[in-house]
Design a protein around this motif. Sequence first.
Motif, PDB file in Angstrom:
ATOM      1  N   TRP A   1    -112.386 -21.252  36.681  1.00 51.95           N
ATOM      2  CA  TRP A   1    -112.816 -20.934  35.320  1.00 51.95           C
ATOM      3  C   TRP A   1    -113.165 -19.449  35.193  1.00 51.95           C
ATOM      4  O   TRP A   1    -113.019 -18.868  34.121  1.00 51.95           O
ATOM      5  CB  TRP A   1    -113.985 -21.809  34.869  1.00 51.95           C
ATOM      6  CG  TRP A   1    -113.526 -23.190  34.479  1.00 51.95           C
ATOM      7  CD1 TRP A   1    -113.884 -24.354  35.069  1.00 51.95           C
ATOM      8  CD2 TRP A   1    -112.589 -23.541  33.445  1.00 51.95           C
ATOM      9  NE1 TRP A   1    -113.245 -25.417  34.465  1.00 51.95           N
ATOM     10  CE2 TRP A   1    -112.444 -24.954  33.467  1.00 51.95           C
ATOM     11  CE3 TRP A   1    -111.854 -22.808  32.499  1.00 51.95           C
ATOM     12  CZ2 TRP A   1    -111.604 -25.639  32.584  1.00 51.95           C
ATOM     13  CZ3 TRP A   1    -111.020 -23.501  31.622  1.00 51.95           C
ATOM     14  CH2 TRP A   1    -110.907 -24.878  31.660  1.00 51.95           C
ATOM     15  N   LEU A   2    -113.587 -18.822  36.297  1.00 45.44           N
ATOM     16  CA  LEU A   2    -113.838 -17.371  36.236  1.00 45.44           C
ATOM     17  C   LEU A   2    -112.505 -16.627  36.080  1.00 45.44           C
ATOM     18  O   LEU A   2    -112.435 -15.599  35.407  1.00 45.44           O
ATOM     19  CB  LEU A   2    -114.602 -16.894  37.481  1.00 45.44           C
ATOM     20  CG  LEU A   2    -115.064 -15.432  37.461  1.00 45.44           C
ATOM     21  CD1 LEU A   2    -115.994 -15.138  36.280  1.00 45.44           C
ATOM     22  CD2 LEU A   2    -115.778 -15.048  38.765  1.00 45.44           C
ATOM     23  N   LYS A   3    -111.445 -17.176  36.679  1.00 39.37           N
ATOM     24  CA  LYS A   3    -110.108 -16.573  36.514  1.00 39.37           C
ATOM     25  C   LYS A   3    -109.758 -16.545  35.022  1.00 39.37           C
ATOM     26  O   LYS A   3    -109.292 -15.550  34.490  1.00 39.37           O
ATOM     27  CB  LYS A   3    -109.040 -17.390  37.254  1.00 39.37           C
ATOM     28  CG  LYS A   3    -109.190 -17.401  38.759  1.00 39.37           C
ATOM     29  CD  LYS A   3    -108.134 -18.321  39.389  1.00 39.37           C
ATOM     30  CE  LYS A   3    -108.390 -18.459  40.891  1.00 39.37           C
ATOM     31  NZ  LYS A   3    -107.409 -19.322  41.559  1.00 39.37           N
TER      32      LYS A   3
ATOM     33  N   GLN B   1    -106.550 -22.912  28.022  1.00 39.31           N
ATOM     34  CA  GLN B   1    -106.147 -24.173  28.656  1.00 39.31           C
ATOM     35  C   GLN B   1    -104.845 -24.011  29.444  1.00 39.31           C
ATOM     36  O   GLN B   1    -104.708 -24.538  30.550  1.00 39.31           O
ATOM     37  CB  GLN B   1    -105.982 -25.272  27.596  1.00 39.31           C
ATOM     38  CG  GLN B   1    -107.307 -25.903  27.251  1.00 39.31           C
ATOM     39  CD  GLN B   1    -107.372 -26.418  25.821  1.00 39.31           C
ATOM     40  OE1 GLN B   1    -106.398 -26.352  25.065  1.00 39.31           O
ATOM     41  NE2 GLN B   1    -108.519 -26.919  25.419  1.00 39.31           N
ATOM     42  N   GLN B   2    -103.915 -23.254  28.876  1.00 40.59           N
ATOM     43  CA  GLN B   2    -102.628 -23.073  29.565  1.00 40.59           C
ATOM     44  C   GLN B   2    -102.818 -22.300  30.871  1.00 40.59           C
ATOM     45  O   GLN B   2    -102.256 -22.656  31.897  1.00 40.59           O
ATOM     46  CB  GLN B   2    -101.614 -22.343  28.655  1.00 40.59           C
ATOM     47  CG  GLN B   2    -101.179 -23.133  27.425  1.00 40.59           C
ATOM     48  CD  GLN B   2    -100.661 -24.519  27.764  1.00 40.59           C
ATOM     49  OE1 GLN B   2    -101.423 -25.475  27.906  1.00 40.59           O
ATOM     50  NE2 GLN B   2     -99.349 -24.656  27.917  1.00 40.59           N
ATOM     51  N   PHE B   3    -103.621 -21.217  30.828  1.00 40.57           N
ATOM     52  CA  PHE B   3    -103.851 -20.457  32.069  1.00 40.57           C
ATOM     53  C   PHE B   3    -104.623 -21.300  33.072  1.00 40.57           C
ATOM     54  O   PHE B   3    -104.369 -21.232  34.271  1.00 40.57           O
ATOM     55  CB  PHE B   3    -104.572 -19.131  31.778  1.00 40.57           C
ATOM     56  CG  PHE B   3    -103.624 -18.053  31.317  1.00 40.57           C
ATOM     57  CD1 PHE B   3    -102.727 -17.462  32.193  1.00 40.57           C
ATOM     58  CD2 PHE B   3    -103.608 -17.634  29.989  1.00 40.57           C
ATOM     59  CE1 PHE B   3    -101.839 -16.480  31.773  1.00 40.57           C
ATOM     60  CE2 PHE B   3    -102.720 -16.652  29.555  1.00 40.57           C
ATOM     61  CZ  PHE B   3    -101.834 -16.074  30.444  1.00 40.57           C
ATOM     62  N   ASN B   4    -105.538 -22.124  32.591  1.00 39.19           N
ATOM     63  CA  ASN B   4    -106.275 -22.978  33.515  1.00 39.19           C
ATOM     64  C   ASN B   4    -105.325 -23.940  34.228  1.00 39.19           C
ATOM     65  O   ASN B   4    -105.416 -24.122  35.440  1.00 39.19           O
ATOM     66  CB  ASN B   4    -107.371 -23.746  32.770  1.00 39.19           C
ATOM     67  CG  ASN B   4    -108.224 -24.543  33.736  1.00 39.19           C
ATOM     68  OD1 ASN B   4    -108.643 -24.027  34.769  1.00 39.19           O
ATOM     69  ND2 ASN B   4    -108.450 -25.807  33.451  1.00 39.19           N
TER      70      ASN B   4
ATOM     71  N   GLN C   1    -104.953 -24.145  38.140  1.00 42.24           N
ATOM     72  CA  GLN C   1    -105.180 -25.432  38.828  1.00 42.24           C
ATOM     73  C   GLN C   1    -103.977 -25.801  39.690  1.00 42.24           C
ATOM     74  O   GLN C   1    -104.106 -26.514  40.680  1.00 42.24           O
ATOM     75  CB  GLN C   1    -105.440 -26.567  37.819  1.00 42.24           C
ATOM     76  CG  GLN C   1    -106.714 -26.415  37.004  1.00 42.24           C
ATOM     77  CD  GLN C   1    -107.980 -26.504  37.847  1.00 42.24           C
ATOM     78  OE1 GLN C   1    -107.965 -26.903  38.993  1.00 42.24           O
ATOM     79  NE2 GLN C   1    -109.114 -26.087  37.266  1.00 42.24           N
ATOM     80  N   SER C   2    -102.793 -25.282  39.299  1.00 40.76           N
ATOM     81  CA  SER C   2    -101.594 -25.626  40.080  1.00 40.76           C
ATOM     82  C   SER C   2    -101.445 -24.720  41.298  1.00 40.76           C
ATOM     83  O   SER C   2    -100.449 -24.788  42.005  1.00 40.76           O
ATOM     84  CB  SER C   2    -100.351 -25.541  39.187  1.00 40.76           C
ATOM     85  OG  SER C   2    -100.010 -24.186  38.966  1.00 40.76           O
TER      86      SER C   2
ATOM     87  N   ASP D   1     -92.953 -21.983  32.067  1.00 36.76           N
ATOM     88  CA  ASP D   1     -92.739 -23.381  31.708  1.00 36.76           C
ATOM     89  C   ASP D   1     -93.487 -24.243  32.725  1.00 36.76           C
ATOM     90  O   ASP D   1     -93.048 -24.399  33.866  1.00 36.76           O
ATOM     91  CB  ASP D   1     -91.224 -23.664  31.732  1.00 36.76           C
ATOM     92  CG  ASP D   1     -90.908 -25.077  31.286  1.00 36.76           C
ATOM     93  OD1 ASP D   1     -91.770 -25.967  31.453  1.00 36.76           O
ATOM     94  OD2 ASP D   1     -89.794 -25.302  30.782  1.00 36.76           O
ATOM     95  N   LEU D   2     -94.627 -24.771  32.304  1.00 35.22           N
ATOM     96  CA  LEU D   2     -95.474 -25.532  33.230  1.00 35.22           C
ATOM     97  C   LEU D   2     -94.848 -26.871  33.614  1.00 35.22           C
ATOM     98  O   LEU D   2     -95.090 -27.386  34.692  1.00 35.22           O
ATOM     99  CB  LEU D   2     -96.861 -25.764  32.623  1.00 35.22           C
ATOM    100  CG  LEU D   2     -97.746 -24.519  32.467  1.00 35.22           C
ATOM    101  CD1 LEU D   2     -98.965 -24.829  31.605  1.00 35.22           C
ATOM    102  CD2 LEU D   2     -98.193 -23.969  33.814  1.00 35.22           C
TER     103      LEU D   2
END
Length: 552
Positions: A376-378, A423-426, A430-431, A278-279
Amino acid sequence: MASVHKVPGSQWRAIIESAMYANSVKKTNMRELYEYSIKQPEVIVTTEPMYKPEVYGLPSEAKVLVSNDGSIVGRTAKARRLVRQMGAEKDKYMTILREAVYHFNKKETFLMEGIVGVHPDFMLRALLISPRTDAKNMLDWAFNFAPWMAPWTDTYANSRKLDEHDIMVLADSDWSHPDFPDGLIIVDEMQNCIAILGLRYFGERKKGTLTLAWAIGVRQNMVACHGGIKKVGNNLPVAVFGLSGSGKSSITNSPDHEGTLSADEHVTVIHDDAFLIDLNNNFSVPIEPSLFDKTDAVTYEDPIIKYFYTAQNVAVTMVPDGQVKLVCQDIRNRNGRCIKTRDMFNHTDYCEKPGKVVWLQKDPSLPPVCKIKNPWLKVAMGASLSTMRAKGVENVDPKELGRLVIEPFANPFRVHPLMWDCQQFNKLFQSGTECYIMNTHAFGTADEQIDIPKTLSLKIMTELIRGTIEWREWKAFQGLLIPKNGKELFGVDFEKKYKPSRDKRYLSYLRERMQDRITFLSNKREAKDMDSVIIDPIVAARTIIDKILSEI
Ligand SMILES: Nc1ncnc2c1ncn2[C@@H]1O[C@H](COP(=O)(O)OP(=O)(O)O)[C@@H](O)[C@H]1O
Ligand SMILES: C=C(OP(=O)(O)O)C(=O)O
């Protein structure tokens, strides 16, 4: 209350929901399902005691029941049809479903009510209907998720309201159709319903239900995770993502990483197969309370059997004193399974978002562990997760086994666009979440592959969690880091066995594997489900390896 009642919003939902109220459908419960299961002709009633049956309202003397499926003992991905992708064939499938439901409703069927999700942040009411002759599969579904009874209904009553339909699952193993020899699964993820036709394997019911739960989670700004997640001591949780057979359970459920964790590095498991991050609220929640695990490592009279509720596709033997006992270790067939409790280890129903994400890959071009630097490579290495299918677990052409396949984020159950997951993994990365790759298979070119044993992967996991691995740039794969102190941490031969060589054959192989990823992601971009920002870091890495190769 979590999910809500809504009038059907699609023809699929209308057909499936209406099937639930026919005269032939009887609402059931755990006790009745158990009573039917012990009389089901093909079910075996062992003398192994079931784990805490009273919790489910079952008789205290209830036993572990075994069901064996026949020719197919794994999941059949090719049976799946998503309604949003049916195009001009929609009417054909609609007709097939209506006809299937007509015959289904002519039979005596049960309706079982359950709960999907274990934490008040994410719980949904779920309904399963199946023929009464399939009571064991329904019982297994209720053990795997939770039946509609206390204490689960108490938690559900106080759970967060989600603007979502209840989940509805119709499963009819008896269905057959000449055009669908492998069965047919119709998924309407927007309306939270699924029809599973002509498939006996329990995993279809489990993963079909999870498919809907993951899709709902993503609509709630969560990250859908086909992975295991655990905490070790006070460190942030670590999550491992992998296709069936890649080591999610072996790594997540290990209490001491084969003796490499110390007594104060206490392991707490959240789940070994499915969870949501849950982001918005910074936590991770499992979707199921129990474990549906392989029994290939369960020995005869293994103490672990005391944690079993039921089993599937395993052998049974009668000893001279009349006891009927489980014989696992995949002696009878591959992919033997049990449903067991998480009480076998220290566990909890939620934790923070993972501090580390590990893509489990079975790509021999990669060493046992790498760290990924660029966000983004992740995402790109997860979206192009490259692995092999496990024997027996999936009903695929034998030619597919041993072949490298790309399964984005190890989630063949995704029904929403891949870009949503990217997008969700990014957002997660990012967090601040770190990202690693672990190869749990073997390293090197075809004729020189060196096995990567489970003991090594567990030791790597220990050192990853402790943060003791020192990293250096991997010049041939820009953006990835490899251990600098592997020898000290993992043994004197670590470098000798697993240091990526500068030899042309190996580098060409590594380049080919990079190109496979680029091709896969580019095809997705063609289909408008990928963005160049994700592909670019792998293209940049390939350009560098091209240069190195041209200089050799
Ligand atoms: N390096 C490794 N890491 C993890 N598991 C491994 C490794 N090498 C072999 N294995 C074996 O692979 C299987 C992984 O199965 P499992 O942990 O159930 O995977 P999953 O939960 O992802 O389906 C186990 O039988 C395990 O012993
Ligand atoms: C049950 C399955 O997976 P896992 O081995 O990850 O539990 C499956 O993919 O059908």
